[in-house]
Scaffold this active site. Structure first.
Site, short mmCIF file in Angstrom:
data_model
loop_
_atom_site.label_atom_id
_atom_site.label_comp_id
_atom_site.label_asym_id
_atom_site.label_seq_id
_atom_site.Cartn_x
_atom_site.Cartn_y
_atom_site.Cartn_z
N THR A 150 0.82 -1.21 0.00
CA THR A 150 0.00 0.00 0.00
C THR A 150 0.86 1.26 0.00
O THR A 150 2.09 1.21 -0.01
CB THR A 150 -0.92 0.04 1.24
OG1 THR A 150 -0.12 0.26 2.40
CG2 THR A 150 -1.70 -1.25 1.40
N ARG A 151 0.19 2.42 0.06
CA ARG A 151 0.86 3.72 0.08
C ARG A 151 1.17 4.16 1.51
O ARG A 151 1.59 5.29 1.75
CB ARG A 151 -0.02 4.76 -0.63
CG ARG A 151 0.71 6.03 -1.05
CD ARG A 151 -0.15 6.87 -1.98
NE ARG A 151 -1.42 7.24 -1.38
CZ ARG A 151 -1.64 8.33 -0.64
NH1 ARG A 151 -0.66 9.17 -0.42
NH2 ARG A 151 -2.83 8.58 -0.15
N LYS A 152 0.99 3.28 2.48
CA LYS A 152 1.28 3.61 3.88
C LYS A 152 2.78 3.46 4.14
O LYS A 152 3.22 2.65 4.95
CB LYS A 152 0.47 2.70 4.82
CG LYS A 152 -1.04 2.89 4.71
CD LYS A 152 -1.78 1.92 5.61
CE LYS A 152 -3.29 2.07 5.48
NZ LYS A 152 -4.04 1.10 6.32
N THR A 153 3.54 4.26 3.42
CA THR A 153 5.00 4.18 3.48
C THR A 153 5.56 5.35 4.30
O THR A 153 4.83 6.25 4.69
CB THR A 153 5.57 4.22 2.06
OG1 THR A 153 5.00 5.32 1.36
CG2 THR A 153 5.25 2.94 1.30
N HIS A 289 5.32 -4.02 4.40
CA HIS A 289 6.31 -2.96 4.60
C HIS A 289 6.19 -2.24 5.94
O HIS A 289 7.12 -1.57 6.35
CB HIS A 289 6.23 -1.94 3.47
CG HIS A 289 4.87 -1.32 3.26
ND1 HIS A 289 4.49 -0.16 3.87
CD2 HIS A 289 3.82 -1.74 2.52
CE1 HIS A 289 3.25 0.14 3.49
NE2 HIS A 289 2.82 -0.81 2.67
#
Length: 307
Positions: A150-153, A289
């Site tokens: 996902t974009r939860k980086t 991640h």
């Protein structure tokens, strides 16, 4: 649209290199990393001086090696060279000390780049390791769909983290808000309905961007498909509800609409098998991640021989 059409890192042909897809602009990040790590004097560097030395990069915990271009660029910036013994994507065996690379340069410069390079490599390799496990679990179960991160980086570190996902063999999903249209619950509530949100965004996004719509139930999913959604995200649906909803949608719109079904929300390694199924095309998760253990590396300058 059909699942299983994209290649993962294990499908790359010999000689293909993921570093080739990195944007040229990423190299400017290296100076920022150095600026953060050495904002003033390098006091300890005075001790070791400018003598040419050789340092061994050791892998000390099992995992997948990832982050080679970042490691290379850090030491290039420091005026050093790197000779790799293992290739990116290789498995580092657990419970052993494995020689991974040799770094050569002036002692002070080796130590200047040491922590910046190790931190980046350890984080990227940790993500690749967990990503590889997810990918392998799905393939062992016979599922041919796509696992996506996902974009939860981490802000400012997304490129490294997305790169690690790809080396590990999972899809990086969208890289940013501009990569794909994703209409989540807040977008829909603020607009008034799924249909109005899709029609509104299509006018500005044009034909080239896919629209991914977060749906909480079968009725919302039907509305999203009928309004032109390309990817239907069944968020936090589990068990029979997930698979029955996916099958109903695929049966109802077969030959009428093309779309992918994405399952999302709380997907972990232990819960992966319950989410995969013949009507699920994509599984998106932050577990590949967020909270990943780092792979342990160390860089050791070889002791000077006593005369």
């Amino acid at each position: 649209m059909s699942s299983g059409g994209s290649k993962d890192a294990s499908d790359l042909l010999p000689g293909q290199n993921l570093a080739h897809i990195l944007p040229p602009s990423w190299r400017s990040e290296v100076q920022r990393w150095f600026d953060e790590d050495t904002p003033s004097f390098d006091w300890a560097g005075f001790v070791v001086g400018e003598e040419e030395q050789e340092a061994i990069l050791w892998g000390k915990s099992g995992g997948v090696l990832a982050g080679v271009p970042f490691f290379d660029e850090v030491f290039k910036y420091a005026g050093c060279t790197v000779e790799w013994i293992l290739q990116e994507g290789s498995a580092i065996p657990p419970d052993s000390k494995t020689k991974v690379a040799i770094v050569r340069g002036q002692a002070r410069q080796l130590l200047l780049g040491e922590r910046v390079a190790l931190n980046t490599l350890s984080r990227c390799s940790g993500i690749a390791t967990v990503s590889r496990r997810f990918r392998d679990l799905a393939r062992e179960a016979g599922w041919k769909g796509t696992i996506a991160g996902t974009r939860k980086t981490t802000p400012g570190f997304r490129l490294v983290e997305k790169y690690g996902m790809m080396v590990g063999g999972v899809d990086p999903h969208r890289h940013d808000l501009s990569s794909m249209v994703m209409l989540k619950d807040n977008h829909i509530w603020a607009t008034g309905s799924i249909t109005s949100a899709i029609h509104s965004v299509r006018r500005v996004a044009g034909f080239s961007l896919l629209i991914n719509v977060e749906c909480q139930n079968l009725d919302e999913a039907r509305e999203a498909i009928e309004a032109g959604g390309n990817i239907i995200m069944l968020d936090n649906l589990v068990g029979d509800e997930l698979h029955d909803t996916a099958k109903t949608l695929k049966d109802q719109f077969k030959g009428k609409r093309e779309f992918l079904i994405e399952a999302s929300g709380g997907i972990t390694e232990n819960g992966l098998s319950g989410r995969i199924g013949p009507n699920i095309d994509i599984l998106s998760t932050s577990a590949v991640h967020q909270g990943c253990p780092h792979v342990d590396f160390s860089l050791k300058i070889q002791p000077k021989k006593r005369s």
